[in-house]
Scaffold this motif. Structure first.
Motif, PDB file in Angstrom:
ATOM      1  N   ASP A  11       0.847  -1.380   0.141  1.00  0.00           N
ATOM      2  CA  ASP A  11      -0.001  -0.008   0.080  1.00  0.00           C
ATOM      3  C   ASP A  11       0.939   1.166   0.042  1.00  0.00           C
ATOM      4  O   ASP A  11       0.534   2.366  -0.650  1.00  0.00           O
ATOM      5  N   PHE A  12       1.933   1.285   0.647  1.00  0.00           N
ATOM      6  CA  PHE A  12       2.898   2.494   0.705  1.00  0.00           C
ATOM      7  C   PHE A  12       3.341   2.805  -0.491  1.00  0.00           C
ATOM      8  O   PHE A  12       3.463   3.771  -0.821  1.00  0.00           O
ATOM      9  N   PHE A  13       3.927   1.564  -1.171  1.00  0.00           N
ATOM     10  CA  PHE A  13       4.653   2.034  -2.494  1.00  0.00           C
ATOM     11  C   PHE A  13       3.392   2.376  -3.575  1.00  0.00           C
ATOM     12  O   PHE A  13       3.590   3.004  -4.468  1.00  0.00           O
ATOM     13  N   ALA A  14       2.347   1.818  -3.632  1.00  0.00           N
ATOM     14  CA  ALA A  14       1.214   2.102  -4.385  1.00  0.00           C
ATOM     15  C   ALA A  14       1.071   3.582  -4.225  1.00  0.00           C
ATOM     16  O   ALA A  14       0.508   4.451  -5.330  1.00  0.00           O
ATOM     17  N   ARG A  15       0.698   4.089  -2.997  1.00  0.00           N
ATOM     18  CA  ARG A  15       0.509   5.578  -2.769  1.00  0.00           C
ATOM     19  C   ARG A  15       1.751   6.364  -3.054  1.00  0.00           C
ATOM     20  O   ARG A  15       1.470   7.615  -3.630  1.00  0.00           O
ATOM     21  N   ALA A  16       2.745   5.928  -2.926  1.00  0.00           N
ATOM     22  CA  ALA A  16       4.087   6.751  -3.128  1.00  0.00           C
ATOM     23  C   ALA A  16       4.260   7.218  -4.891  1.00  0.00           C
ATOM     24  O   ALA A  16       4.792   8.033  -4.964  1.00  0.00           O
ATOM     25  N   GLY A  17       3.738   6.340  -5.568  1.00  0.00           N
ATOM     26  CA  GLY A  17       3.733   6.297  -6.919  1.00  0.00           C
ATOM     27  C   GLY A  17       5.113   6.099  -7.500  1.00  0.00           C
ATOM     28  O   GLY A  17       6.002   5.512  -6.531  1.00  0.00           O
ATOM     29  N   LYS A  18       5.209   5.905  -8.791  1.00  0.00           N
ATOM     30  CA  LYS A  18       6.327   5.351  -9.479  1.00  0.00           C
ATOM     31  C   LYS A  18       7.497   6.350  -9.103  1.00  0.00           C
ATOM     32  O   LYS A  18       7.582   7.583  -9.260  1.00  0.00           O
ATOM     33  N   GLN A  19       8.699   5.800  -8.746  1.00  0.00           N
ATOM     34  CA  GLN A  19       9.856   6.699  -8.257  1.00  0.00           C
ATOM     35  C   GLN A  19      10.715   6.597  -9.564  1.00  0.00           C
ATOM     36  O   GLN A  19      10.920   5.555 -10.446  1.00  0.00           O
ATOM     37  N   GLN A  20      11.473   7.850  -9.638  1.00  0.00           N
ATOM     38  CA  GLN A  20      12.445   8.006 -10.883  1.00  0.00           C
ATOM     39  C   GLN A  20      13.811   7.021 -10.459  1.00  0.00           C
ATOM     40  O   GLN A  20      14.239   6.924  -9.387  1.00  0.00           O
ATOM     41  N   VAL A  21      14.163   6.599 -11.504  1.00  0.00           N
ATOM     42  CA  VAL A  21      15.417   5.725 -11.359  1.00  0.00           C
ATOM     43  C   VAL A  21      16.739   6.268 -12.077  1.00  0.00           C
ATOM     44  O   VAL A  21      16.663   7.321 -12.827  1.00  0.00           O
ATOM     45  N   PRO A  22      17.875   6.021 -11.549  1.00  0.00           N
ATOM     46  CA  PRO A  22      18.138   5.067 -10.849  1.00  0.00           C
ATOM     47  C   PRO A  22      18.014   5.575  -9.348  1.00  0.00           C
ATOM     48  O   PRO A  22      18.263   6.608  -9.109  1.00  0.00           O
ATOM     49  N   ILE A  23      17.659   4.437  -8.740  1.00  0.00           N
ATOM     50  CA  ILE A  23      17.720   4.551  -6.938  1.00  0.00           C
ATOM     51  C   ILE A  23      18.903   3.811  -6.367  1.00  0.00           C
ATOM     52  O   ILE A  23      19.015   2.741  -6.439  1.00  0.00           O
ATOM     53  N   ASP A  35       9.354  -0.867 -11.210  1.00  0.00           N
ATOM     54  CA  ASP A  35       8.294  -1.668 -11.056  1.00  0.00           C
ATOM     55  C   ASP A  35       8.595  -3.276 -10.972  1.00  0.00           C
ATOM     56  O   ASP A  35       8.355  -4.110 -10.252  1.00  0.00           O
ATOM     57  N   HIS A  36       9.709  -3.579 -11.822  1.00  0.00           N
ATOM     58  CA  HIS A  36      10.193  -4.899 -11.705  1.00  0.00           C
ATOM     59  C   HIS A  36      10.808  -5.087 -10.204  1.00  0.00           C
ATOM     60  O   HIS A  36      10.816  -6.270  -9.668  1.00  0.00           O
ATOM     61  N   PHE A  37      11.446  -4.234  -9.770  1.00  0.00           N
ATOM     62  CA  PHE A  37      12.188  -4.461  -8.282  1.00  0.00           C
ATOM     63  C   PHE A  37      11.029  -4.567  -7.346  1.00  0.00           C
ATOM     64  O   PHE A  37      11.073  -5.437  -6.384  1.00  0.00           O
ATOM     65  N   LEU A  38       9.958  -3.698  -7.286  1.00  0.00           N
ATOM     66  CA  LEU A  38       8.784  -4.180  -6.585  1.00  0.00           C
ATOM     67  C   LEU A  38       8.084  -5.231  -6.624  1.00  0.00           C
ATOM     68  O   LEU A  38       8.149  -6.359  -5.736  1.00  0.00           O
ATOM     69  N   GLU A  39       7.934  -5.832  -8.010  1.00  0.00           N
ATOM     70  CA  GLU A  39       7.274  -7.142  -8.201  1.00  0.00           C
ATOM     71  C   GLU A  39       8.018  -8.113  -7.864  1.00  0.00           C
ATOM     72  O   GLU A  39       7.653  -9.230  -7.222  1.00  0.00           O
ATOM     73  N   SER A  40       9.494  -8.491  -8.192  1.00  0.00           N
ATOM     74  CA  SER A  40      10.281  -9.143  -7.872  1.00  0.00           C
ATOM     75  C   SER A  40      10.721  -9.302  -6.226  1.00  0.00           C
ATOM     76  O   SER A  40      11.292 -10.441  -5.883  1.00  0.00           O
ATOM     77  N   HIS A  41      10.370  -8.426  -5.712  1.00  0.00           N
ATOM     78  CA  HIS A  41      10.572  -8.516  -4.215  1.00  0.00           C
ATOM     79  C   HIS A  41       9.370  -8.731  -3.169  1.00  0.00           C
ATOM     80  O   HIS A  41       9.376  -9.417  -2.339  1.00  0.00           O
ATOM     81  N   LEU A  42       7.980  -8.199  -3.876  1.00  0.00           N
ATOM     82  CA  LEU A  42       6.835  -8.615  -3.006  1.00  0.00           C
ATOM     83  C   LEU A  42       6.453 -10.044  -3.317  1.00  0.00           C
ATOM     84  O   LEU A  42       5.898 -10.259  -2.447  1.00  0.00           O
ATOM     85  N   MET A  43       6.523 -10.573  -4.556  1.00  0.00           N
ATOM     86  CA  MET A  43       5.898 -11.672  -4.767  1.00  0.00           C
ATOM     87  C   MET A  43       6.618 -12.753  -3.939  1.00  0.00           C
ATOM     88  O   MET A  43       5.713 -13.496  -3.364  1.00  0.00           O
ATOM     89  N   PRO A  44       8.027 -12.827  -3.826  1.00  0.00           N
ATOM     90  CA  PRO A  44       8.251 -14.184  -2.559  1.00  0.00           C
ATOM     91  C   PRO A  44       7.783 -13.678  -1.303  1.00  0.00           C
ATOM     92  O   PRO A  44       7.629 -14.880  -0.442  1.00  0.00           O
ATOM     93  N   ARG A  60      15.671  -4.733   1.890  1.00  0.00           N
ATOM     94  CA  ARG A  60      15.764  -3.840   0.740  1.00  0.00           C
ATOM     95  C   ARG A  60      14.770  -3.047   0.578  1.00  0.00           C
ATOM     96  O   ARG A  60      14.637  -1.643   0.150  1.00  0.00           O
ATOM     97  N   LEU A  61      13.634  -3.616   0.641  1.00  0.00           N
ATOM     98  CA  LEU A  61      12.232  -2.941   0.551  1.00  0.00           C
ATOM     99  C   LEU A  61      11.927  -1.818   1.812  1.00  0.00           C
ATOM    100  O   LEU A  61      11.641  -0.729   1.660  1.00  0.00           O
ATOM    101  N   GLN A  62      12.575  -2.175   2.888  1.00  0.00           N
ATOM    102  CA  GLN A  62      12.421  -1.090   3.973  1.00  0.00           C
ATOM    103  C   GLN A  62      13.418   0.087   3.732  1.00  0.00           C
ATOM    104  O   GLN A  62      13.104   1.186   3.927  1.00  0.00           O
ATOM    105  N   MET A  63      14.642  -0.238   3.258  1.00  0.00           N
ATOM    106  CA  MET A  63      15.519   0.703   2.597  1.00  0.00           C
ATOM    107  C   MET A  63      14.931   1.476   1.879  1.00  0.00           C
ATOM    108  O   MET A  63      15.049   2.784   1.766  1.00  0.00           O
ATOM    109  N   LEU A  64      14.170   0.974   0.670  1.00  0.00           N
ATOM    110  CA  LEU A  64      13.561   1.934  -0.201  1.00  0.00           C
ATOM    111  C   LEU A  64      12.530   2.848   0.364  1.00  0.00           C
ATOM    112  O   LEU A  64      12.396   3.952  -0.040  1.00  0.00           O
TER     113      LEU A  64
END
Length: 72
Positions: A11-23, A35-44, A60-64
């Motif tokens: 929910d936090f990442f959805a509200r925050a919106g897409k961020q500019q890369v590189p991060i 988008d790939h980062f979030l998907e590949s980290h949230l799915m597992p 990594r998600l908490q750091m982001l």
């Protein structure tokens, strides 16, 4: 990590919106596809929230999340 905590992160990442890369999370971790980062980290986490192998993913998600919060 509980299912509720995972949902809160999602929910936090959805509200925050897409961020500019590189991060840069640290010297060794650069996000180039947000988008790939979030998907590949949230799915597992959703598939097996209690697995110890997911601890680096959670970190990594908490750091982001902290980076995004500090830039708001």
């Amino acid at each position: 990590m509980t299912i509720q905590e995972i949902q809160q992160l999602e929910d936090f990442f959805a509200r925050a919106g897409k961020q500019q890369v590189p991060i840069y999370l640290n010297e060794a971790t650069v996000i180039t596809d947000y988008d790939h980062f979030l998907e590949s980290h949230l799915m597992p986490l959703k598939l097996n929230p209690d697995a110890k192998v997911n601890l680096p993913i959670i970190h990594r998600l908490q750091m982001l999340k902290l980076l995004i919060e500090s830039n708001i």
